[in-house]
Design a protein around this motif. Sequence first.
Motif, PDB file in Angstrom:
ATOM      1  N   ASP A   1     -27.187  -0.427  -0.006  1.00 55.37           N
ATOM      2  CA  ASP A   1     -28.379  -0.960   0.655  1.00 55.37           C
ATOM      3  C   ASP A   1     -29.491  -1.279  -0.339  1.00 55.37           C
ATOM      4  O   ASP A   1     -30.550  -1.781   0.058  1.00 55.37           O
TER       5      ASP A   1
ATOM      6  N   VAL B   1     -31.763   0.850   8.169  1.00 50.63           N
ATOM      7  CA  VAL B   1     -30.708   1.405   7.319  1.00 50.63           C
ATOM      8  C   VAL B   1     -30.404   2.832   7.764  1.00 50.63           C
ATOM      9  O   VAL B   1     -29.236   3.225   7.926  1.00 50.63           O
TER      10      VAL B   1
ATOM     11  N   ARG C   1     -28.686   2.767  11.227  1.00 51.65           N
ATOM     12  CA  ARG C   1     -27.303   2.290  11.149  1.00 51.65           C
ATOM     13  C   ARG C   1     -26.388   3.362  10.596  1.00 51.65           C
ATOM     14  O   ARG C   1     -25.289   3.589  11.112  1.00 51.65           O
ATOM     15  N   ARG C   2     -26.833   4.034   9.547  1.00 55.23           N
ATOM     16  CA  ARG C   2     -25.988   5.089   8.971  1.00 55.23           C
ATOM     17  C   ARG C   2     -25.775   6.227   9.968  1.00 55.23           C
ATOM     18  O   ARG C   2     -24.657   6.758  10.092  1.00 55.23           O
TER      19      ARG C   2
ATOM     20  N   SER D   1     -23.345   5.105  12.776  1.00 48.45           N
ATOM     21  CA  SER D   1     -21.953   4.934  12.362  1.00 48.45           C
ATOM     22  C   SER D   1     -21.310   6.231  11.893  1.00 48.45           C
ATOM     23  O   SER D   1     -20.084   6.336  11.822  1.00 48.45           O
TER      24      SER D   1
ATOM     25  N   ARG E   1     -21.426   7.147   8.924  1.00 50.67           N
ATOM     26  CA  ARG E   1     -21.177   6.967   7.489  1.00 50.67           C
ATOM     27  C   ARG E   1     -22.521   7.123   6.760  1.00 50.67           C
ATOM     28  O   ARG E   1     -23.233   6.160   6.517  1.00 50.67           O
ATOM     29  N   LEU E   2     -22.827   8.361   6.426  1.00 49.19           N
ATOM     30  CA  LEU E   2     -24.142   8.677   5.888  1.00 49.19           C
ATOM     31  C   LEU E   2     -24.277   8.259   4.427  1.00 49.19           C
ATOM     32  O   LEU E   2     -25.385   7.980   3.966  1.00 49.19           O
ATOM     33  N   GLY E   3     -23.169   8.221   3.679  1.00 48.85           N
ATOM     34  CA  GLY E   3     -23.201   7.848   2.271  1.00 48.85           C
ATOM     35  C   GLY E   3     -23.343   9.052   1.369  1.00 48.85           C
ATOM     36  O   GLY E   3     -23.801  10.129   1.786  1.00 48.85           O
TER      37      GLY E   3
ATOM     38  N   GLY F   1     -28.161   9.498   1.812  1.00 51.12           N
ATOM     39  CA  GLY F   1     -27.119  10.177   2.578  1.00 51.12           C
ATOM     40  C   GLY F   1     -27.309  11.677   2.584  1.00 51.12           C
ATOM     41  O   GLY F   1     -27.082  12.345   3.620  1.00 51.12           O
TER      42      GLY F   1
END
Length: 444
Positions: free
Chosen positions: A151, A203, A206-207, A210, A212-214, A219
């Motif tokens: 991102d 951002v 969205r994380r 989903s 998908r935290l990163g 994250g």
Amino acid sequence: MGDLMGRMNEPPRPPGSGFAAWSRDRLALARRGADECGDVWQLEPGVCVAATAGSCDAVLRRARDFPKAPSPLFPPLNGSDGAPTAEERAHAHAARMRGLRAQAVAARIGEIAPGAALFAARWPTDRDVEVLPAARHALAEIGVRFLFSEDAPALLPYAARLFLAREVLVRPSRWEWPRWVPTPARRFRTRQQTAFTDALRPVVRRRLASGRLGDDVLGQMLRPSSRHGPLPEGAVLDTLPGITVATFEAPTRAAGWILLHLARHPGAADRVAAEAASLPADPAATTGAHLDDLRYTRALVQEVLRLYPPSWLLTRQAARRTRLADCTIQAGSTVLVCPYTAHRDAREHPEPDLFRPERWLDGPGSPADPGAFLSFGTGPHACEGAALAMAMLTLLTAHTAGRHRLSEPPGPEPAYRLTTFEGLATAGLRLRATARTPEPSRLR
């Protein structure tokens, strides 16, 4: 009698000191105060300077006696769900540190090295170039990517404008307006902070949606802790502008001094270039082990940071009447912590004014203890991004020296203008790069 004795033990004040002398030449007065008065000296009534390694270390570690002023550069926005609580700020700090600690940085060296290599590759050769804007852009790309991964490209323009807002806000002014006054600079900061937050909010959502935290710093902040649970969205958004700018602001000042030293000390630059030859041809393949092998390069970076700490003066305030280095510090006094003079304490660093990277290496002629190092602070408010900054600067130094020989422009004009107001910087620094021939061989 107690008050009289307290006043008798106040820090000494060198002749001719004061804010007028301070504004004319801060560094010279800082050196003179340390030389003439020792550990602690008085600039003006109610303003003291911790000048040596021991006194600086004591102030920074004694956070209850000398707390950091609660004046964040990017305060919570009015539109957020209230300012983060002290507990939420502590939780956010712990979450950020999971992504910024040395082990986390070492695991992501392959994401840092390409930006450092690109900075060196982009440098035009055989002409004088103003260095700091290009270094700032490269370090911002690296820092923002480390925080936000894929991102980062969308957030980088907003981060650049946050930096600009900070620069406008801290420019010297004749007037010190109360914090609640909406000056043009503060309104500009609020607009840029709002734009950054508005870009970051989707951002975050969205994380979270989903799952998908990163694995980046964002994250880590989105992961719930076993003790506190998830951070509120407002706490995430409000605590990220400051750390975003911090990833490249002070490192840019440091990069200027490092590149200048590569130009002025070609023998040291040759040693860095020899180490850089061990780096992979593909910068993305760089690992923590490669970084560990850049021992002299890291020592050079530390030595430059010792001589020219980017944050050369830190401000604290005495919460109560207390003692510091056998002096009485009155409650409410401002205490200026000066790493610049602390790093020139001959008791800590023999021949302190000499540029000698070898002092940071183990081996013959090198001390077992290289002395106090306060460029990233110490104690509870030490720099969160110290490991990231050292990795960025070490790789930037290695790739630049491995590709180029640097020199200052010929002629009587200095290559830079020294600035000391907000940090120690080489404003307007211009250098010339000449390609190294033959190019160092790279391991594949």
